[in-house]
Design a protein around this motif. Structure first.
Motif, PDB file in Angstrom:
ATOM      1  N   LEU A 257      34.365  56.109  32.735  1.00 22.96           N
ATOM      2  CA  LEU A 257      35.401  56.974  33.304  1.00 22.96           C
ATOM      3  C   LEU A 257      34.849  58.378  33.532  1.00 22.96           C
ATOM      4  N   GLU A 258      34.087  58.894  32.564  1.00 25.03           N
ATOM      5  CA  GLU A 258      33.512  60.236  32.693  1.00 25.03           C
ATOM      6  C   GLU A 258      32.532  60.318  33.857  1.00 25.03           C
ATOM      7  N   GLN A 259      31.810  59.222  34.101  1.00 23.79           N
ATOM      8  CA  GLN A 259      30.857  59.191  35.210  1.00 23.79           C
ATOM      9  C   GLN A 259      31.522  58.858  36.545  1.00 23.79           C
ATOM     10  N   LYS A 260      32.855  58.738  36.500  1.00 22.17           N
ATOM     11  CA  LYS A 260      33.659  58.475  37.698  1.00 22.17           C
ATOM     12  C   LYS A 260      33.277  57.163  38.379  1.00 22.17           C
ATOM     13  N   VAL A 261      32.953  56.157  37.567  1.00 19.73           N
ATOM     14  CA  VAL A 261      32.778  54.807  38.105  1.00 19.73           C
ATOM     15  C   VAL A 261      34.112  54.370  38.689  1.00 19.73           C
ATOM     16  N   LYS A 262      34.096  53.852  39.894  1.00 21.82           N
ATOM     17  CA  LYS A 262      35.343  53.463  40.541  1.00 21.82           C
ATOM     18  C   LYS A 262      35.936  52.237  39.863  1.00 21.82           C
ATOM     19  N   GLU A 263      37.145  52.382  39.374  1.00 22.41           N
ATOM     20  CA  GLU A 263      37.867  51.312  38.674  1.00 22.41           C
ATOM     21  C   GLU A 263      36.988  50.587  37.641  1.00 22.41           C
ATOM     22  N   PRO A 264      36.527  51.294  36.629  1.00 22.79           N
ATOM     23  CA  PRO A 264      35.673  50.658  35.621  1.00 22.79           C
ATOM     24  C   PRO A 264      36.400  49.594  34.817  1.00 22.79           C
ATOM     25  N   TYR A 265      37.719  49.602  34.887  1.00 23.90           N
ATOM     26  CA  TYR A 265      38.542  48.612  34.181  1.00 23.90           C
ATOM     27  C   TYR A 265      38.727  47.331  34.996  1.00 23.90           C
ATOM     28  N   ALA A 266      38.133  47.276  36.197  1.00 22.41           N
ATOM     29  CA  ALA A 266      38.151  46.033  36.973  1.00 22.41           C
ATOM     30  C   ALA A 266      37.179  45.045  36.341  1.00 22.41           C
ATOM     31  N   MET A 267      37.599  43.796  36.198  1.00 22.69           N
ATOM     32  CA  MET A 267      36.752  42.805  35.543  1.00 22.69           C
ATOM     33  C   MET A 267      36.857  41.463  36.249  1.00 22.69           C
ATOM     34  N   SER A 268      35.764  40.732  36.232  1.00 19.61           N
ATOM     35  CA  SER A 268      35.765  39.366  36.742  1.00 19.61           C
ATOM     36  C   SER A 268      36.290  38.465  35.638  1.00 19.61           C
ATOM     37  N   LEU A 269      37.321  37.700  35.942  1.00 22.22           N
ATOM     38  CA  LEU A 269      37.931  36.804  34.964  1.00 22.22           C
ATOM     39  C   LEU A 269      37.603  35.368  35.333  1.00 22.22           C
ATOM     40  N   ALA A 270      36.950  34.657  34.425  1.00 30.41           N
ATOM     41  CA  ALA A 270      36.582  33.255  34.655  1.00 30.41           C
ATOM     42  C   ALA A 270      37.461  32.348  33.809  1.00 30.41           C
ATOM     43  N   THR A 271      38.028  31.335  34.465  1.00 35.96           N
ATOM     44  CA  THR A 271      38.832  30.322  33.785  1.00 35.96           C
ATOM     45  C   THR A 271      38.373  28.946  34.241  1.00 35.96           C
ATOM     46  N   CYS A 272      38.782  27.932  33.506  1.00 43.55           N
ATOM     47  CA  CYS A 272      38.430  26.561  33.871  1.00 43.55           C
ATOM     48  C   CYS A 272      39.539  25.642  33.396  1.00 43.55           C
ATOM     49  N   GLY A 273      40.181  24.950  34.335  1.00 43.51           N
ATOM     50  CA  GLY A 273      41.284  24.068  33.999  1.00 43.51           C
ATOM     51  C   GLY A 273      40.826  22.662  33.655  1.00 43.51           C
ATOM     52  N   ALA A 274      41.773  21.743  33.678  1.00 46.79           N
ATOM     53  CA  ALA A 274      41.487  20.364  33.298  1.00 46.79           C
ATOM     54  C   ALA A 274      40.520  19.680  34.253  1.00 46.79           C
ATOM     55  N   ASN A 275      40.428  20.185  35.484  1.00 45.66           N
ATOM     56  CA  ASN A 275      39.507  19.572  36.455  1.00 45.66           C
ATOM     57  C   ASN A 275      38.051  19.952  36.200  1.00 45.66           C
ATOM     58  N   MET A 276      37.812  20.804  35.204  1.00 47.81           N
ATOM     59  CA  MET A 276      36.462  21.222  34.797  1.00 47.81           C
ATOM     60  C   MET A 276      35.729  22.015  35.870  1.00 47.81           C
TER      61      MET A 276
END
Length: 214
Positions: free
Chosen positions: A36-55
């Motif tokens: 945040l101090e370095q002004k990274v744009k949206e540092p709270y944005a994250m890639s979310l990986a999930t995997c359902g029953a289809n694997m």
């Protein structure tokens, strides 16, 4: 397109396993504050990986909204593709990448819905049009014939819920918390000799750490 000759040398920092806090949450908050101090744009944005029953794994960007004492929280439509994955397999991984700091953080653990009251409290803090937009995506990820259909529904809902009216929190919308079981901190280094330190939860109050080869 060939990118084999495109590469950078990372030299903006280091991560010493012997000089890190006992709790990974302290380090996560420190790195987030530095982003945040370095002004990274949206540092709270994250890639979310999930995997359902289809694997078959799925990944998408979501926004971190809270770091708790046990994990990280984000909000979404429970009827979305990610919500279906979570229903079938309540485990997930999230990745933060901060290019400006040459850092990334991987968070892994179990995932579950948070309390409805907390979700509603957050929903009511969102901008009015974002609240309305949440109702348009019912169910999220479902096919829609055109953008015009979306826009018409949005305008109809804005008429139903004008600016001075409270938009009810949808039952199909709310927060999830990933309870952290392992978390890896990665600091880019020169010559691909990157620093990688992993915290693994031992019990409710203690963690082990280890260094990984890059």
């Amino acid at each position: 397109m060939d990118f084999t000759d495109k590469r950078l040398s990372y030299d903006k920092g280091e991560l010493d396993q012997n000089n890190i806090p006992v709790s990974p949450f302290e380090l996560l908050k420190t790195w987030m504050n530095q982003a945040l101090e370095q002004k990274v744009k949206e540092p709270y944005a994250m890639s979310l990986a999930t995997c359902g029953a289809n694997m078959k794994p799925s990944v998408r960007i979501v926004l971190l909204r809270e770091i708790t004492d046990t994990g990280i929280v984000f909000y979404t439509n429970y009827e979305s593709a990610k919500g279906q994955d979570i229903d079938e397999n309540p485990n997930a991984e999230a990745l933060f990448f901060w290019n400006e700091l040459e850092r990334q953080v991987r968070v892994s653990g179990s995932i579950a819905k948070i309390e409805a009251e907390k979700s509603s409290a957050y929903f009511q803090k969102r901008p009015h049009d974002s609240q309305v937009g949440a109702w348009v995506s019912e169910p999220q990820s479902a096919e829609v014939s055109s953008r015009d259909v979306m826009e018409a529904r949005f305008e109809a809902l804005k008429t139903k819920y004008p600016e001075n009216a409270q938009v009810p929190t949808p039952e199909f919308w709310g927060g999830y918390e990933i309870t952290i079981e392992t978390i890896e901190f990665w600091q880019g280094r020169a010559n691909r000799m990157h620093d990688r330190v992993v915290y693994t939860q031992i019990d409710d109050t203690s963690w082990s750490t280890k260094r990984l080869l890059p």
